[in-house]
Scaffold this active site. Structure first.
Site, PDB file in Angstrom:
ATOM      1  N   GLU A   4      46.676  33.477  50.323  1.00  9.90           N
ATOM      2  CA  GLU A   4      46.170  34.732  50.880  1.00  9.90           C
ATOM      3  C   GLU A   4      47.096  35.894  50.545  1.00  9.90           C
ATOM      4  O   GLU A   4      46.640  36.987  50.214  1.00  9.90           O
ATOM      5  CB  GLU A   4      46.002  34.604  52.396  1.00  9.90           C
ATOM      6  CG  GLU A   4      44.812  33.784  52.826  1.00  9.90           C
ATOM      7  CD  GLU A   4      43.496  34.434  52.455  1.00  9.90           C
ATOM      8  OE1 GLU A   4      43.337  35.656  52.675  1.00  9.90           O
ATOM      9  OE2 GLU A   4      42.613  33.728  51.926  1.00  9.90           O
ATOM     10  N   CYS A  62      28.928  40.015  44.293  1.00  7.86           N
ATOM     11  CA  CYS A  62      28.945  41.362  44.877  1.00  7.86           C
ATOM     12  C   CYS A  62      30.200  42.105  44.428  1.00  7.86           C
ATOM     13  O   CYS A  62      31.013  42.564  45.234  1.00  7.86           O
ATOM     14  CB  CYS A  62      28.876  41.272  46.405  1.00  7.86           C
ATOM     15  SG  CYS A  62      28.484  42.846  47.215  1.00  7.86           S
ATOM     16  N   CYS A  98      22.931  41.351  41.834  1.00  9.99           N
ATOM     17  CA  CYS A  98      22.093  41.298  43.031  1.00  9.99           C
ATOM     18  C   CYS A  98      20.945  40.315  42.879  1.00  9.99           C
ATOM     19  O   CYS A  98      20.479  39.731  43.874  1.00  9.99           O
ATOM     20  CB  CYS A  98      21.549  42.689  43.344  1.00  9.99           C
ATOM     21  SG  CYS A  98      22.842  43.918  43.697  1.00  9.99           S
ATOM     22  N   CYS A 149      21.996  37.060  44.275  1.00  8.90           N
ATOM     23  CA  CYS A 149      22.646  37.076  45.584  1.00  8.90           C
ATOM     24  C   CYS A 149      21.725  36.532  46.669  1.00  8.90           C
ATOM     25  O   CYS A 149      20.578  36.988  46.800  1.00  8.90           O
ATOM     26  CB  CYS A 149      23.078  38.492  45.929  1.00  8.90           C
ATOM     27  SG  CYS A 149      23.876  38.630  47.552  1.00  8.90           S
ATOM     28  N   CYS A 160      19.842  43.115  52.243  1.00 14.87           N
ATOM     29  CA  CYS A 160      20.933  44.034  51.895  1.00 14.87           C
ATOM     30  C   CYS A 160      20.411  45.469  51.812  1.00 14.87           C
ATOM     31  O   CYS A 160      19.526  45.771  50.999  1.00 14.87           O
ATOM     32  CB  CYS A 160      21.559  43.623  50.566  1.00 14.87           C
ATOM     33  SG  CYS A 160      22.885  44.715  50.008  1.00 14.87           S
TER      34      CYS A 160
END
Length: 348
Positions: free
Chosen positions: A36, A191, A198, A201, A207
């Site tokens: 992370e 994205c 898209c 997606c 969205c």
């Protein structure tokens, strides 16, 4: 709103999500934390090699805590934003001192550690322990901004508060680790900032940005400002054995604490500094180059002082050292300095 997003996202993740990243096997708290922190400001493809090298050298948290700073910075060298590495190092030492050599499972205790913010703490607890905590890294911000049609730069406090509310609402009770990875993967692979995919997606049906043809406008960009340019002269003092003089930078400013090359504001100042450190005969002007930081550009003029003879006293100064090419790998060096020295060594 959480049920539609989760029920569409997790089946997509089961089929298309990334499940072979090195920090996922095993997915323990130390490895999740390290990944992370490395992934802040850095792409996955770049991080993988650094992560594998770091975890090979320091496989558990206690190893990181016991390592000296030069070792940690050398392993980090090239990733940039070196403050992250120092926070990692100090946080590991605190975990040994206060938490039995492990990252705490308490959210507030995690957030109290250097360099661990709300999203990083949530990611550690969600991915390593399956606890219900939301995350909001850059990829997740982009997904939620478009999905909910939120205008305004995501870094603004009011917009970020709104995004955190959505992030909390969407986080499920079960399969939290998979959901966390799934929404990050969606932002990283579909994205994306430019030309999002898209059509592939799973969230496109709900969205708002896709519905209203706003994917190019959302997330809103940060208001632009000009980036200043600075200049420096870097001195490459090389002795007859091929060793280069390095200087440890101070605790403040860019590249703080790293080993680097002595610097001057102009060539005349470079000559004066060079003569303080060594007896020199000639100088060669190398090709200038520019290194771009997040907040300014640095124009670098390298000067090579070859066959230099060290002045007395350098061995007594802990902030100066003559370093052979074989020793460079064990030191934390700024990426452009390391690249410059490798280029010079290859040309020799």
């Amino acid at each position: 709103m959480s049920a539609p997003l989760v029920t569409r996202l997790l089946p997509w993740f089961d089929q298309h999500g990334r499940k072979d990243l090195p920090w996922q096997h095993p997915r323990d708290a130390y490895r999740v934390w390290l990944s992370e922190v490395m992934l802040q400001q850095t792409q996955v493809a770049t991080v993988i090699g650094y992560f594998e090298r770091f975890i090979h050298a320091l496989p558990i948290l206690r190893d990181l805590a016991a390592a000296d700073e030069d070792t940690v910075l050398a392993l980090w060298s090239g990733l940039g934003y070196y403050r992250r590495a120092r926070f990692l190092h100090r946080a590991a030492q605190i975990c040994v001192e206060q938490h039995g050599g492990e990252l705490p499972r308490d959210f507030d205790a995690l957030r109290a550690l250097p360099g661990i913010g709300r999203s990083t703490a949530g990611a550690i607890l969600a991915q390593a322990h399956g606890l219900r905590f939301a995350i909001l890294d850059g990829n997740v911000k982009r997904v939620l901004t478009r999905y909910h049609g939120i205008h305004g730069h995501p870094g603004e406090s009011a917009v970020e508060r709104q995004l955190w509310l959505h992030a909390e609402a969407h986080t499920p009770v079960t399969r939290v680790a998979d959901y966390t990875q799934a929404i990050m993967d969606l932002g990283a692979t579909l994205c994306v900032r430019s030309r999002p995919r898209c059509g592939d997606c799973p969230l496109a049906g709900d969205c708002i940005a896709y519905r209203d043809d706003l994917t190019a406008q959302l997330p809103s960009r940060k208001p632009g400002k000009s980036i200043p340019t600075r200049a420096t002269v870097m001195l490459i003092l090389r002795d007859s054995q091929g060793r280069v003089l390095l200087e440890r930078r101070g605790p403040q400013g860019v590249w703080s604490g790293l080993w680097s090359l002595p610097e001057a504001t102009d060539p005349d100042g470079a000559w004066r500094i060079a003569q303080q450190h060594a007896q020199i005969d000639d100088v060669q002007t190398l090709t200038p180059f520019t290194h771009v930081f997040s907040h300014y550009r640095l124009n670098i003029e390298p000067l090579l002082f070859d066959r230099a003879t060290a002045q007395r006293g350098i061995a007594d100064n802990p902030q100066l050292r003559w370093c052979s090419a074989s020793e460079l790998g064990a030191l934390g060096l700024p990426a452009p300095v390391r690249a410059l020295l490798l280029q010079i060594n290859d040309a020799s």
